[in-house]
Design an enzyme around this catalytic site. Sequence first.
Site, PDB file in Angstrom:
ATOM      1  N   GLU A 119       7.596  32.790  14.788  1.00 20.87           N
ATOM      2  CA  GLU A 119       8.127  31.464  15.161  1.00 20.87           C
ATOM      3  C   GLU A 119       7.002  30.581  15.679  1.00 20.87           C
ATOM      4  O   GLU A 119       5.996  31.071  16.212  1.00 20.87           O
ATOM      5  CB  GLU A 119       9.244  31.661  16.205  1.00 20.87           C
ATOM      6  N   ASP A 120       7.176  29.278  15.541  1.00 21.01           N
ATOM      7  CA  ASP A 120       6.142  28.348  16.002  1.00 21.01           C
ATOM      8  C   ASP A 120       6.179  28.147  17.516  1.00 21.01           C
ATOM      9  O   ASP A 120       5.153  28.201  18.178  1.00 21.01           O
ATOM     10  CB  ASP A 120       6.246  26.997  15.266  1.00 21.01           C
ATOM     11  N   ASP A 130      11.220  26.849  22.948  1.00 22.36           N
ATOM     12  CA  ASP A 130      11.394  25.720  23.852  1.00 22.36           C
ATOM     13  C   ASP A 130      12.619  26.011  24.731  1.00 22.36           C
ATOM     14  O   ASP A 130      12.502  26.731  25.714  1.00 22.36           O
ATOM     15  CB  ASP A 130      11.544  24.469  22.973  1.00 22.36           C
ATOM     16  N   PHE A 178       5.488  17.534  24.418  1.00 24.45           N
ATOM     17  CA  PHE A 178       5.856  17.651  23.017  1.00 24.45           C
ATOM     18  C   PHE A 178       4.567  17.761  22.224  1.00 24.45           C
ATOM     19  O   PHE A 178       3.675  16.935  22.353  1.00 24.45           O
ATOM     20  CB  PHE A 178       6.690  16.459  22.542  1.00 24.45           C
ATOM     21  N   ARG A 195       2.175  18.083  10.605  1.00 22.63           N
ATOM     22  CA  ARG A 195       2.198  19.531  10.385  1.00 22.63           C
ATOM     23  C   ARG A 195       0.846  20.040   9.882  1.00 22.63           C
ATOM     24  O   ARG A 195       0.494  21.188  10.087  1.00 22.63           O
ATOM     25  CB  ARG A 195       3.270  19.904   9.348  1.00 22.63           C
TER      26      ARG A 195
HETATM   27  P1  IMP Z   1      14.495  25.738  20.884  1.00 24.84           P
HETATM   28  O1  IMP Z   1      15.706  26.131  20.114  1.00 24.84           O
HETATM   29  O2  IMP Z   1      14.773  24.631  21.855  1.00 24.84           O
HETATM   30  O3  IMP Z   1      13.751  26.876  21.520  1.00 24.84           O
HETATM   31  O4  IMP Z   1      13.537  24.998  19.886  1.00 24.84           O
HETATM   32  C1  IMP Z   1      12.816  25.608  18.988  1.00 24.84           C
HETATM   33  C2  IMP Z   1      12.451  24.683  17.857  1.00 24.84           C
HETATM   34  O5  IMP Z   1      12.345  23.303  18.235  1.00 24.84           O
HETATM   35  C3  IMP Z   1      11.083  25.074  17.402  1.00 24.84           C
HETATM   36  O6  IMP Z   1      11.158  26.069  16.422  1.00 24.84           O
HETATM   37  C4  IMP Z   1      10.502  23.771  16.899  1.00 24.84           C
HETATM   38  O7  IMP Z   1      10.818  23.598  15.545  1.00 24.84           O
HETATM   39  C5  IMP Z   1      11.168  22.709  17.725  1.00 24.84           C
HETATM   40  N1  IMP Z   1      10.299  22.280  18.857  1.00 24.84           N
HETATM   41  C6  IMP Z   1      10.408  22.615  20.160  1.00 24.84           C
HETATM   42  N2  IMP Z   1       9.432  22.064  20.908  1.00 24.84           N
HETATM   43  C7  IMP Z   1       8.642  21.395  20.037  1.00 24.84           C
HETATM   44  C8  IMP Z   1       7.429  20.624  20.193  1.00 24.84           C
HETATM   45  O8  IMP Z   1       6.848  20.451  21.284  1.00 24.84           O
HETATM   46  N3  IMP Z   1       6.920  20.083  19.051  1.00 24.84           N
HETATM   47  C9  IMP Z   1       7.492  20.246  17.826  1.00 24.84           C
HETATM   48  N4  IMP Z   1       8.617  20.952  17.637  1.00 24.84           N
HETATM   49  C10 IMP Z   1       9.191  21.520  18.732  1.00 24.84           C
HETATM   50 MG    MG Z   2      10.764  25.972  14.408  1.00 23.23          MG
END
Ligand code: IMP
Ligand code: MG
Length: 184
Positions: A107-108, A111, A160, A173
């Site tokens: 995963e990237d 958050d 962000f 990207r």
């Molecule tokens: P979560 O479900 O809130 O943990 O979010 C995860 C997804 O939100 C990640 O896989 C990203 O695609 C996107 N995301 C969360 N934070 C960032 C950020 O700082 N930059 C870009 N994408 C983000």
């Molecule tokens: Mg993602």
Amino acid sequence: MKKINSVEEFNKRIKGILVTKEEIDEKIKEAGKYIDNIYDGRPILLVSILKGAFVFMADICRAVTVPSEIGFMCAKSYYEGTESSGVVKITMDLDRDISGYHVVIIEDIVDTGRTLNDILKLLAARNPISLRVITLLDKPSRRIVEFTPDMSLFTIPDHFVIGYGLDCNEYFRNLPYIAEYSED
Ligand code: IMP
Ligand code: MG
């Protein structure tokens, strides 16, 4: 979705580099060794969550030496700009049965934790032999759903970020580093 119309506008939004390409390369090597040690020659299935993790996956899969298959699934949580919608949607599922596989999710960023929490539940129900999560970035201060990845390459503050696969409105990207995003 707001279009970026010029190089000036594009560059203006890249606030500052948070993680350099060299720092990423170094950690990728460590992550490859971590995977090699855990699976010790056993075959694995690397599953990347699109689109954000496509660059990370490309590097990770070349850093491991255990026999690896590659899979993709697509989950969406951020629909516009920098705000989390709180809704996780699987827009493309894996193309195979994962029972009988050691699965490693690539995963990237973690958050709020919602995306991985949902994906883990979904994949665990399909009876893989084992299931682990490796994330490039972790923003623990933003967590809403309790979730701890097995490995995180970088812990970052609540900014962000863009680059190395991560986007804002689909742009950035392709940056080779991770940078902070600037609205103005
Ligand atoms: P979560 O479900 O809130 O943990 O979010 C995860 C997804 O939100 C990640 O896989 C990203 O695609 C996107 N995301 C969360 N934070 C960032 C950020 O700082 N930059 C870009 N994408 C983000
Ligand atoms: Mg993602």
